[in-house]
Design a protein around this motif. Structure first.
Motif, short mmCIF file in Angstrom:
data_model
loop_
_atom_site.label_atom_id
_atom_site.label_comp_id
_atom_site.label_asym_id
_atom_site.label_seq_id
_atom_site.Cartn_x
_atom_site.Cartn_y
_atom_site.Cartn_z
N GLU A 75 0.85 -1.18 0.00
CA GLU A 75 0.00 0.00 0.00
C GLU A 75 0.89 1.23 0.00
OE1 GLU A 75 -2.61 -0.16 3.33
OE2 GLU A 75 -3.87 -1.74 2.48
N ALA A 76 0.57 2.17 -0.86
CA ALA A 76 1.32 3.42 -0.94
C ALA A 76 0.49 4.54 -0.32
CB ALA A 76 1.65 3.76 -2.39
N HIS A 77 1.10 5.27 0.61
CA HIS A 77 0.47 6.44 1.22
C HIS A 77 1.14 7.66 0.56
CE1 HIS A 77 -1.04 4.06 4.82
NE2 HIS A 77 -0.22 3.23 4.19
N HIS A 78 0.39 8.40 -0.22
CA HIS A 78 1.03 9.45 -1.00
C HIS A 78 0.18 10.72 -0.97
CE1 HIS A 78 -1.89 8.71 -4.32
NE2 HIS A 78 -1.90 7.53 -3.77
N GLY A 79 0.88 11.85 -1.11
CA GLY A 79 0.19 13.13 -1.10
C GLY A 79 1.17 14.24 -1.41
N ARG A 80 0.68 15.46 -1.37
CA ARG A 80 1.51 16.64 -1.64
C ARG A 80 1.51 17.56 -0.43
NH1 ARG A 80 3.44 17.34 -6.60
NH2 ARG A 80 2.65 15.98 -8.25
N PHE A 81 2.62 18.25 -0.26
CA PHE A 81 2.74 19.21 0.84
C PHE A 81 3.27 20.52 0.27
CE2 PHE A 81 6.69 16.81 0.56
CZ PHE A 81 7.67 17.79 0.62
N GLY A 82 3.48 21.50 1.13
CA GLY A 82 4.06 22.76 0.68
C GLY A 82 3.08 23.92 0.64
N THR A 83 1.81 23.65 0.98
CA THR A 83 0.84 24.74 1.03
C THR A 83 0.03 24.64 2.32
OG1 THR A 83 -0.84 23.42 -0.15
CG2 THR A 83 0.59 24.83 -1.48
N THR A 84 -0.57 25.72 2.70
CA THR A 84 -1.48 25.71 3.85
C THR A 84 -2.91 25.62 3.35
OG1 THR A 84 -1.67 28.12 3.88
CG2 THR A 84 0.11 27.13 5.20
N GLY A 85 -3.81 25.15 4.22
CA GLY A 85 -5.20 25.05 3.80
C GLY A 85 -6.07 24.46 4.89
N GLN A 86 -7.27 24.12 4.50
CA GLN A 86 -8.25 23.56 5.42
C GLN A 86 -8.91 22.34 4.79
OE1 GLN A 86 -10.95 26.84 5.92
NE2 GLN A 86 -9.78 27.74 7.60
N LEU A 87 -9.33 21.40 5.66
CA LEU A 87 -10.19 20.32 5.23
C LEU A 87 -11.60 20.67 5.69
CD1 LEU A 87 -8.04 17.16 6.11
CD2 LEU A 87 -8.23 18.36 3.94
N VAL A 88 -12.52 20.63 4.74
CA VAL A 88 -13.89 21.06 5.01
C VAL A 88 -14.86 19.91 4.77
CG1 VAL A 88 -15.72 22.66 4.31
CG2 VAL A 88 -13.35 23.45 4.41
#
Length: 328
Positions: A75-88
């Motif tokens: 299983e690969a856990h992948h994503g992007r970082f480098g910005t700020t934000g919110q989960l809505v």
């Protein structure tokens, strides 16, 4: 793109500047180094310490790594970082979490590598959930690690989309043409403009179906694909040999672009379940992927043994190391 699907890639090993001379994936260096064991060693290293790709601001971790027969699952856990934000919460509009530049919304996808003990290529199958998958980062980082390990031998790994002509024919049977794009490259035609002599540009003309219609007539689609009608004729343009014409094709599960006159078959995504279904369980995902491996093995000469899914690995194979490259 289908919500629940996977894509397939063909992996080969060759010497630098000799990409057409594929080496034995079960013995890439002539000293017994097995591509499958090296891939497992790379994933094991990532599972111990996650990868941050600072150049492209990508994150990768690995879990549930399992090696049986001539396969590796993970299983690969992948994503992007480098910005700020919110989960809505989109139903209530309530913000459930705020994240900073070092945090990443992470998706989890299932993947398989199957590789023969003696053969010229291996197959990598990567789940795409909602159009997203980890294949790009997994393969690019594995290739970096492999290249460093075998730099003195000048070996490298190459990957390309699996060209499955039968699957493409099935796609063509059901796909409709929803758009055409005509691309023209070259100098500006306005010679009176002072920058004309220095301007190299690209003109893109998009042709859509009539207002209110979502697709072109089937007969026109077939005539364009077969080359009986040139797309430029539809808009009154003179056809030039250097023009590129792309047909946008959709079958309800995926959209693919076909470069008219190109011999290569586009890479396809293979649906696992209907979009409205719940996310498939591991067993269903891996069963679909293994069915494709068996099909490819018999049809395209992958050279896996009959019992390729069974058998325990030796301690020696499990202990093969391949350290990922971690940027400072």
């Amino acid at each position: 793109m289908a919500k629940h699907a996977y894509v397939a890639y063909r992996l080969t090993v060759s010497r630098n500047r000799q990409p057409e001379d594929a080496l034995d994936v079960g013995n890439v260096d002539g000293k017994g180094s097995d591509l499958l064991a090296l891939f497992h060693g790379f994933l094991r290293d990532v599972s111990t310490s996650a990868l941050r790709d600072n150049r492209y601001e990508r994150y990768l971790n690995v879990s549930n790594l399992a090696a049986t027969g001539r396969t590796v699952r993970f299983e690969a856990h992948h994503g992007r970082f480098g910005t700020t934000g919110q989960l809505v919460d989109t139903l209530s509009g309530v913000t459930t979490h705020e994240f900073d530049e070092d945090e990443s919304p992470v998706s989890v996808t299932r993947n398989i590598l199957a590789s023969p003990s003696s053969g010229r290529w291996a197959i990598f199958l990567a789940e795409r959930y909602g159009g997203r998958g980890a294949a790009s980062m997994v393969l690019s980082q594995f290739k970096r690690a492999f290249r460093r390990r075998f730099d003195s031998a000048d070996l490298l790994v190459k990957h390309e989309g699996l060209m499955d002509s039968d699957a493409w024919e099935k796609f063509i049977e059901s796909a409709e043409m929803t758009a055409l794009e005509i691309k023209r490259f070259g100098l500006s035609s306005d010679r009176s403009h002072p920058m004309a002599e220095k301007t190299v540009g690209k003109i893109v003309t998009q042709v859509k179906p009539n207002w209110g219609e979502k697709k072109f007539p089937r007969r026109l689609r077939d005539a364009i694909i077969d080359g009986d009608v040139r797309a430029q004729e539809l808009v009154g343009m003179p056809a030039l040999d250097a023009d590129e014409v792309e047909a946008v094709l959709e079958d309800g599960n995926q959209q693919r672009r076909l470069l008219i006159g190109q011999a290569a078959v586009p890479i396809l995504a293979y649906p696992i379940a209907e979009d409205r279904d719940e996310r498939p369980a591991d067993a269903q995902v891996y069963a679909a992927m293994e069915e494709k491996v068996s099909e490819v093995n018999g049809k395209l000469g992958l050279k896996l043994p009959y019992d390729w899914k069974a058998g325990q690995w030796s301690d020696e194979a499990l202990s093969v190391k391949l350290d990922a490259i971690r940027d400072s």
